[in-house]
Design an enzyme around this catalytic site. Structure first.
Site, PDB file in Angstrom:
ATOM      1  N   THR A 147      57.992  63.779  27.776  1.00  0.00           N
ATOM      2  CA  THR A 147      57.855  62.401  28.985  1.00  0.00           C
ATOM      3  C   THR A 147      57.655  62.747  30.701  1.00  0.00           C
ATOM      4  OG1 THR A 147      60.391  62.625  29.143  1.00  0.00           O
ATOM      5  CG2 THR A 147      59.453  60.970  27.642  1.00  0.00           C
ATOM      6  N   THR A 181      72.959  66.392  24.913  1.00  0.00           N
ATOM      7  CA  THR A 181      71.666  66.262  25.455  1.00  0.00           C
ATOM      8  C   THR A 181      70.308  65.868  24.831  1.00  0.00           C
ATOM      9  OG1 THR A 181      70.731  66.629  27.845  1.00  0.00           O
ATOM     10  CG2 THR A 181      71.794  68.839  25.828  1.00  0.00           C
ATOM     11  N   ASN A 388      61.133  59.372  40.039  1.00  0.00           N
ATOM     12  CA  ASN A 388      62.257  58.211  39.524  1.00  0.00           C
ATOM     13  C   ASN A 388      62.082  56.641  40.345  1.00  0.00           C
ATOM     14  OD1 ASN A 388      64.343  59.385  37.520  1.00  0.00           O
ATOM     15  ND2 ASN A 388      63.935  61.046  38.959  1.00  0.00           N
ATOM     16  N   THR A 393      56.658  52.429  36.868  1.00  0.00           N
ATOM     17  CA  THR A 393      55.205  51.934  36.082  1.00  0.00           C
ATOM     18  C   THR A 393      53.709  53.192  36.549  1.00  0.00           C
ATOM     19  OG1 THR A 393      55.299  52.348  39.117  1.00  0.00           O
ATOM     20  CG2 THR A 393      55.649  49.799  38.481  1.00  0.00           C
TER      21      THR A 393
END
Length: 393
Positions: A147, A181, A388, A393
């Protein structure tokens, strides 16, 4: 043991592949054998965590593979999320001709949004048909689940017995684990029972993944799985544990170094503690402290923030016995010596220079016992906030 190339595909009996299109990704990893896992302790558990836990129980701990996606965490998605996670398992199970309960599921991305199952269904065949055992296939699976990661995380070793252990992982933000994790997929060709795998994995996770802090947040999706194909024979358990520890600790360091917006890796070692629990609490407090992490980013030798973190960690500490040093791996400087600060200009200038590298080693000796632990973290930068502040968006 020696490091080997190939990631998870260095392990006999593993095939993998993945694709990534923008924020969307899909990976499949095939390996048949006993499986072990650890999961997040967040009370808001994502659907894939719940489904994988269910599958481990109903299958008796025997898995045939894992399917994972990025682009959606499938967390806080309620009954629809459970249905979607089960459908993901079913996609792979049908192609393999096995029960869905033998498939693990993992997801990562934004919380609270339904999965784009149309995209997953539409790309599944492409991924499945390209499954292979090359290093490139392992890398493709690794990239598919990334990501905000800037780099893939991968490491593999071969033990003296010839057994191999390989892992890939994703993780960059929302990282401070409890029992697991981020997402990490570990495979071995060792011939080991599920009970032995679970014990070994728990030990390794406690000293590796559970000692990583990027931002102090525990994800809803944290999952670490370990599957053993049995194709490499049976190693000695001590040898296997050491190999698994090595793999997990190397991945843990890679996660910390690639923390969102990070420019420096922080490795904090606390020694001379009364207990292992105390050492671990103190080490994690140092790499968790936003004040200390900010100081590291700015190369400000404000060692008092590290001492302060140790003090509030709830470990036993006698200020008169504390010694603290900074090092870059080549040069080291003592900033506190048996409780006595060394804050002269020359010492602070030397510490500032040491902080200019890409890795800062912080060592604190509490002078109270023999226990020792190491934790890994990263600096806190402007870029972390930027990432963050616009994640959805």
């Amino acid at each position: 043991m020696k490091a080997v190339e190939g990631g998870i595909c260095a392990v006999r009996g593993v095939r993998a592949y993945g694709i990534k299109e923008g924020k969307m990704g899909l990976a499949v990893m095939l390996a048949k054998g006993p499986a072990a896992a650890v999961f997040t302790l967040n009370r808001v558990k994502a659907a894939p965590v719940l489904v994988t836990q269910e599958h481990l129980k109903s299958s008796g701990g025997l898995f045939n593979g894992i399917i994972a996606n990025s682009g959606g965490a499938n967390a806080f998605t309620h009954e629809q999320g459970i249905k979607d996670a089960r459908e993901m398992a079913g996609l792979l199970a049908r192609r393999l001709g096995v029960e869905p309960s033998t498939i693990g599921v993992a997801s990562t991305g934004v919380i609270g949004r339904p999965l784009n199952m149309q995209w997953i269904r539409g790309h599944f065949d492409e991924v499945f048909e390209r499954l292979g055992s090359t290093p490139e296939c392992s890398l493709a699976a690794n990239k598919a689940v990334m990501t905000t990661d800037l780099v893939p995380k991968s490491f593999a070793v071969e033990l003296e017995s010839g057994v191999r252990i390989g892992a890939i992982a994703k993780g960059s933000g929302m990282i401070e684990p409890n029992m697991g994790t981020m997402l990490s997929f570990i495979f071995t060709d060792a011939d080991i029972s599920r009970e032995e795998l679970q014990r070994c994995l728990k030990r390794s996770v406690d000293k590796s993944y559970n000692m990583v802090v990027v931002d102090g947040d525990t994800s809803t999706n944290d999952t670490v799985t370990l599957i053993a194909t049995g194709q490499g024979g049976r190693p000695g358990m001590k040898e296997f544990q050491e190999g698994l520890d090595k793999v997990c600790m190397e991945i843990a360091k890679q996660i910390a170094r690639d923390g969102e917006g990070a420019t420096k890796l922080i490795e904090a070692t606390v020694e001379g503690a009364r207990s292992l629990k105390d050492a671990r609490k103190a080490a994690k407090a140092i790499v968790r402290s936003p004040l200390f992490k900010s100081a590291v980013y700015g190369m400000d030798p404000n060692w008092g923030r590290a001492v302060c973190a140790v003090g509030y960690s709830s470990c036993d500490v006698d200020p008169a016995r504390v010694t603290l040093t900074f090092s870059n791996g080549k040069d080291a400087v003592a900033l506190v010596d048996d409780g006595m600060p060394r804050s002269d200009e020359a010492t602070l200038a030397r510490a500032k220079a040491i902080m200019g590298g890409d890795t800062l080693y912080v060592t604190v000796n509490l002078g109270l016992g023999r226990a020792k632990a190491t934790a890994w973290g990263c600096d806190l930068t402007h870029k972390y906030v930027d990432i963050n502040a616009s994640y959805t968006t």
